[in-house]
Design a protein around this motif. Structure first.
Motif, PDB file in Angstrom:
ATOM      1  N   GLN A   1       0.841  -1.189   0.000  1.00  0.00           N
ATOM      2  CA  GLN A   1       0.000   0.000   0.000  1.00  0.00           C
ATOM      3  C   GLN A   1       0.875   1.236   0.000  1.00  0.00           C
ATOM      4  OE1 GLN A   1      -2.531  -0.881  -1.245  1.00  0.00           O
ATOM      5  NE2 GLN A   1      -4.214  -0.572   0.152  1.00  0.00           N
ATOM      6  N   GLY A   2       0.249   2.391   0.023  1.00  0.00           N
ATOM      7  CA  GLY A   2       1.018   3.619   0.004  1.00  0.00           C
ATOM      8  C   GLY A   2       0.300   4.734   0.722  1.00  0.00           C
ATOM      9  N   LEU A   3       1.112   5.662   1.210  1.00  0.00           N
ATOM     10  CA  LEU A   3       0.581   6.832   1.891  1.00  0.00           C
ATOM     11  C   LEU A   3       1.312   8.052   1.379  1.00  0.00           C
ATOM     12  CD1 LEU A   3      -1.229   7.970   4.193  1.00  0.00           C
ATOM     13  CD2 LEU A   3       0.725   7.645   5.735  1.00  0.00           C
ATOM     14  N   LEU A   4       0.547   9.091   1.083  1.00  0.00           N
ATOM     15  CA  LEU A   4       1.109  10.350   0.610  1.00  0.00           C
ATOM     16  C   LEU A   4       0.616  11.477   1.507  1.00  0.00           C
ATOM     17  CD1 LEU A   4       0.382   9.819  -3.199  1.00  0.00           C
ATOM     18  CD2 LEU A   4       2.601   9.590  -2.065  1.00  0.00           C
ATOM     19  N   VAL A   5       1.525  12.326   1.949  1.00  0.00           N
ATOM     20  CA  VAL A   5       1.160  13.439   2.826  1.00  0.00           C
ATOM     21  C   VAL A   5       1.778  14.716   2.283  1.00  0.00           C
ATOM     22  CG1 VAL A   5       1.244  14.390   5.147  1.00  0.00           C
ATOM     23  CG2 VAL A   5       1.048  11.917   4.833  1.00  0.00           C
ATOM     24  N   GLU A   6       0.900  15.663   1.898  1.00  0.00           N
ATOM     25  CA  GLU A   6       1.380  16.940   1.373  1.00  0.00           C
ATOM     26  C   GLU A   6       1.523  17.969   2.488  1.00  0.00           C
ATOM     27  OE1 GLU A   6      -1.721  15.536  -1.777  1.00  0.00           O
ATOM     28  OE2 GLU A   6      -1.610  15.729   0.391  1.00  0.00           O
ATOM     29  N   SER A   7       2.365  18.960   2.226  1.00  0.00           N
ATOM     30  CA  SER A   7       2.510  20.109   3.118  1.00  0.00           C
ATOM     31  C   SER A   7       3.012  21.287   2.298  1.00  0.00           C
ATOM     32  CB  SER A   7       3.478  19.800   4.258  1.00  0.00           C
ATOM     33  OG  SER A   7       4.752  19.457   3.741  1.00  0.00           O
ATOM     34  N   GLY A   8       2.945  22.478   2.897  1.00  0.00           N
ATOM     35  CA  GLY A   8       3.536  23.647   2.264  1.00  0.00           C
ATOM     36  C   GLY A   8       2.563  24.657   1.695  1.00  0.00           C
ATOM     37  N   GLY A   9       1.275  24.341   1.709  1.00  0.00           N
ATOM     38  CA  GLY A   9       0.304  25.299   1.194  1.00  0.00           C
ATOM     39  C   GLY A   9       0.159  26.499   2.109  1.00  0.00           C
ATOM     40  N   GLY A  10      -0.586  27.481   1.638  1.00  0.00           N
ATOM     41  CA  GLY A  10      -0.814  28.667   2.448  1.00  0.00           C
ATOM     42  C   GLY A  10      -1.305  29.830   1.624  1.00  0.00           C
ATOM     43  N   LEU A  11      -1.314  30.999   2.257  1.00  0.00           N
ATOM     44  CA  LEU A  11      -1.766  32.235   1.614  1.00  0.00           C
ATOM     45  C   LEU A  11      -0.543  33.007   1.113  1.00  0.00           C
ATOM     46  CD1 LEU A  11      -3.931  34.410   1.008  1.00  0.00           C
ATOM     47  CD2 LEU A  11      -3.583  35.237   3.357  1.00  0.00           C
ATOM     48  N   VAL A  12      -0.590  33.416  -0.143  1.00  0.00           N
ATOM     49  CA  VAL A  12       0.529  34.145  -0.735  1.00  0.00           C
ATOM     50  C   VAL A  12      -0.032  35.217  -1.656  1.00  0.00           C
ATOM     51  CG1 VAL A  12       0.753  32.508  -2.646  1.00  0.00           C
ATOM     52  CG2 VAL A  12       2.736  33.870  -1.942  1.00  0.00           C
ATOM     53  N   LYS A  13       0.701  36.313  -1.783  1.00  0.00           N
ATOM     54  CA  LYS A  13       0.268  37.395  -2.675  1.00  0.00           C
ATOM     55  C   LYS A  13       0.600  37.071  -4.127  1.00  0.00           C
ATOM     56  CE  LYS A  13       0.428  41.377   0.468  1.00  0.00           C
ATOM     57  NZ  LYS A  13       0.116  40.586   1.659  1.00  0.00           N
ATOM     58  N   PRO A  14      -0.137  37.634  -5.056  1.00  0.00           N
ATOM     59  CA  PRO A  14       0.209  37.444  -6.473  1.00  0.00           C
ATOM     60  C   PRO A  14       1.665  37.820  -6.730  1.00  0.00           C
ATOM     61  CG  PRO A  14      -1.933  38.494  -6.277  1.00  0.00           C
ATOM     62  CD  PRO A  14      -1.368  38.446  -4.892  1.00  0.00           C
ATOM     63  N   GLY A  15       2.341  36.974  -7.522  1.00  0.00           N
ATOM     64  CA  GLY A  15       3.758  37.163  -7.788  1.00  0.00           C
ATOM     65  C   GLY A  15       4.654  36.450  -6.803  1.00  0.00           C
ATOM     66  N   GLY A  16       4.097  35.941  -5.728  1.00  0.00           N
ATOM     67  CA  GLY A  16       4.877  35.259  -4.700  1.00  0.00           C
ATOM     68  C   GLY A  16       5.201  33.828  -5.043  1.00  0.00           C
ATOM     69  N   SER A  17       5.854  33.151  -4.083  1.00  0.00           N
ATOM     70  CA  SER A  17       6.308  31.763  -4.295  1.00  0.00           C
ATOM     71  C   SER A  17       5.889  30.883  -3.133  1.00  0.00           C
ATOM     72  CB  SER A  17       7.840  31.729  -4.424  1.00  0.00           C
ATOM     73  OG  SER A  17       8.284  32.460  -5.532  1.00  0.00           O
TER      74      SER A  17
ATOM     75  N   CYS B   1       5.585  16.551  -0.725  1.00  0.00           N
ATOM     76  CA  CYS B   1       4.750  15.349  -0.607  1.00  0.00           C
ATOM     77  C   CYS B   1       5.648  14.220  -0.126  1.00  0.00           C
ATOM     78  CB  CYS B   1       4.119  15.012  -1.947  1.00  0.00           C
ATOM     79  SG  CYS B   1       3.247  13.429  -1.989  1.00  0.00           S
ATOM     80  N   ALA B   2       5.376  13.740   1.078  1.00  0.00           N
ATOM     81  CA  ALA B   2       6.156  12.639   1.639  1.00  0.00           C
ATOM     82  C   ALA B   2       5.440  11.334   1.360  1.00  0.00           C
ATOM     83  CB  ALA B   2       6.336  12.841   3.132  1.00  0.00           C
ATOM     84  N   ALA B   3       6.165  10.385   0.795  1.00  0.00           N
ATOM     85  CA  ALA B   3       5.592   9.090   0.423  1.00  0.00           C
ATOM     86  C   ALA B   3       6.130   7.983   1.317  1.00  0.00           C
ATOM     87  CB  ALA B   3       5.916   8.785  -1.033  1.00  0.00           C
ATOM     88  N   SER B   4       5.297   7.007   1.582  1.00  0.00           N
ATOM     89  CA  SER B   4       5.736   5.836   2.340  1.00  0.00           C
ATOM     90  C   SER B   4       4.957   4.615   1.879  1.00  0.00           C
ATOM     91  CB  SER B   4       5.521   6.047   3.842  1.00  0.00           C
ATOM     92  OG  SER B   4       4.163   6.277   4.126  1.00  0.00           O
ATOM     93  N   GLY B   5       5.543   3.436   2.095  1.00  0.00           N
ATOM     94  CA  GLY B   5       4.857   2.187   1.793  1.00  0.00           C
ATOM     95  C   GLY B   5       5.055   1.664   0.386  1.00  0.00           C
ATOM     96  N   PHE B   6       5.847   2.345  -0.419  1.00  0.00           N
ATOM     97  CA  PHE B   6       6.128   1.828  -1.757  1.00  0.00           C
ATOM     98  C   PHE B   6       7.458   2.399  -2.232  1.00  0.00           C
ATOM     99  CE2 PHE B   6       5.131   5.643  -4.293  1.00  0.00           C
ATOM    100  CZ  PHE B   6       4.318   6.362  -3.424  1.00  0.00           C
ATOM    101  N   THR B   7       8.000   1.786  -3.270  1.00  0.00           N
ATOM    102  CA  THR B   7       9.285   2.222  -3.819  1.00  0.00           C
ATOM    103  C   THR B   7       9.035   3.410  -4.729  1.00  0.00           C
ATOM    104  OG1 THR B   7      10.090  -0.059  -3.739  1.00  0.00           O
ATOM    105  CG2 THR B   7      11.350   1.516  -5.074  1.00  0.00           C
ATOM    106  N   PHE B   8       9.364   4.545  -4.238  1.00  0.00           N
ATOM    107  CA  PHE B   8       9.032   5.826  -4.847  1.00  0.00           C
ATOM    108  C   PHE B   8       9.458   5.901  -6.316  1.00  0.00           C
ATOM    109  CE2 PHE B   8       7.464   9.916  -4.002  1.00  0.00           C
ATOM    110  CZ  PHE B   8       8.303  10.897  -4.482  1.00  0.00           C
ATOM    111  N   SER B   9      10.654   5.463  -6.612  1.00  0.00           N
ATOM    112  CA  SER B   9      11.216   5.663  -7.951  1.00  0.00           C
ATOM    113  C   SER B   9      10.579   4.765  -9.003  1.00  0.00           C
ATOM    114  CB  SER B   9      12.730   5.440  -7.918  1.00  0.00           C
ATOM    115  OG  SER B   9      13.024   4.141  -7.455  1.00  0.00           O
ATOM    116  N   ASP B  10       9.743   3.810  -8.594  1.00  0.00           N
ATOM    117  CA  ASP B  10       9.110   2.893  -9.544  1.00  0.00           C
ATOM    118  C   ASP B  10       7.886   3.492 -10.223  1.00  0.00           C
ATOM    119  OD1 ASP B  10       9.659  -0.244  -7.721  1.00  0.00           O
ATOM    120  OD2 ASP B  10      10.949   0.936  -9.041  1.00  0.00           O
ATOM    121  N   PHE B  11       7.427   4.653  -9.753  1.00  0.00           N
ATOM    122  CA  PHE B  11       6.140   5.173 -10.197  1.00  0.00           C
ATOM    123  C   PHE B  11       6.247   6.585 -10.773  1.00  0.00           C
ATOM    124  CE2 PHE B  11       3.374   1.929  -8.471  1.00  0.00           C
ATOM    125  CZ  PHE B  11       4.169   1.333  -7.511  1.00  0.00           C
ATOM    126  N   TYR B  12       5.329   6.873 -11.725  1.00  0.00           N
ATOM    127  CA  TYR B  12       5.086   8.256 -12.101  1.00  0.00           C
ATOM    128  C   TYR B  12       4.428   8.936 -10.896  1.00  0.00           C
ATOM    129  CZ  TYR B  12       5.862   7.653 -17.144  1.00  0.00           C
ATOM    130  OH  TYR B  12       6.405   7.434 -18.386  1.00  0.00           O
TER     131      TYR B  12
END
Lengths: 107, 119
Positions: free
Chosen positions: B1-17, B22-33
């Motif tokens: 099986q696999g688990l994916l956990v995203e982070s890093g979102g938030g409020l930003v002004k136009p033009g910002g960065s 995304c942290a993955a677990s439970g599978f071999t990451f490099s085997d997949f698109y």
């Protein structure tokens, strides 16, 4: 890009009803068609891949059919937990593209 | 099986960065698109970028080309999306998702992270 068009955009149905959702591709995509279910606040969940293959763990009341440009998702007997929005997605060519969704609501 | 956990979102002004992870677990990451898919009020579900490290394949949607950069750290089993020159229409929920296998749909999704671009 391949355009995916679903119909209807929404429907009302009762528990126990048979529900059909259709998806049409703007060009032939063979059987590279996938279906997802999305509930509010959650990520989409893969139900059907390759037009008719049931994803592991998905109840058998869900089925898919079709090839070329026309596809159908069938829910044989609607259950309370099936009220959600359903999306089709083509994986025949890049970019992968989704339909606009069909919202299934309680009648 | 696999688990994916995203982070890093938030409020930003136009033009910002912002940089999404995304942290993955439970599978071999490099085997997949691995994909970044966003859901916006204007365009619904849209695949904005994907990466497959075995063939060095990278894709960007036209709407983000030149502004977003996808990358992965196989040692950390992590996927990233660097988003620069953000616009109001980039607002939405960003999901990382794994291809079941090529051309067979996205079988694992993260919970999503909300990006809001507003002045």
């Amino acid at each position: 890009d391949i355009q995916m068009t679903q119909s209807p955009s929404s429907l009302s149905a009762s528990v126990g009803d048979r529900v059909l959702i259709t998806c049409r591709a703007s060009q032939s995509i063979s059987n590279y068609l996938n279906w997802y279910q999305q509930k509010p606040g959650k990520a989409p969940k893969l139900l059907i891949y390759a037009a008719s293959s049931l994803q592991s763990g998905v109840p058998s009341r869900f089925s898919g059919s079709g090839s070329g440009t026309d596809f159908t998702l069938t829910i044989s007997s609607l259950q309370p937990e099936d009220f959600a929005t359903y999306y089709c997605q083509q994986s025949d060519s890049t970019p992968p593209t989704f339909g606009q969704g069909t919202k299934v609501e309680i009648k | 099986q696999g688990l994916l956990v995203e982070s890093g979102g938030g409020l930003v002004k136009p033009g910002g960065s912002l940089r999404l992870s995304c942290a993955a677990s439970g599978f071999t990451f490099s085997d997949f698109y691995m994909n970044w898919i966003r859901q916006t009020p204007g365009k619904g579900l849209e695949c904005v970028a994907y990466i497959y490290s075995r063939t060095s394949t990278i894709y960007y949607a036209d709407s983000v080309k030149g502004r977003f950069t996808i990358s992965r750290d196989t040692a950390k089993n992590s996927l990233y999306l660097q988003m620069n020159s953000l616009r109001v229409d980039d607002t939405g929920i960003y999901y990382c998702a794994r291809d079941k296998y090529p051309r067979a749909g996205f079988d694992h999704w993260g919970q999503g992270t909300l990006v809001t671009v507003s002045s």
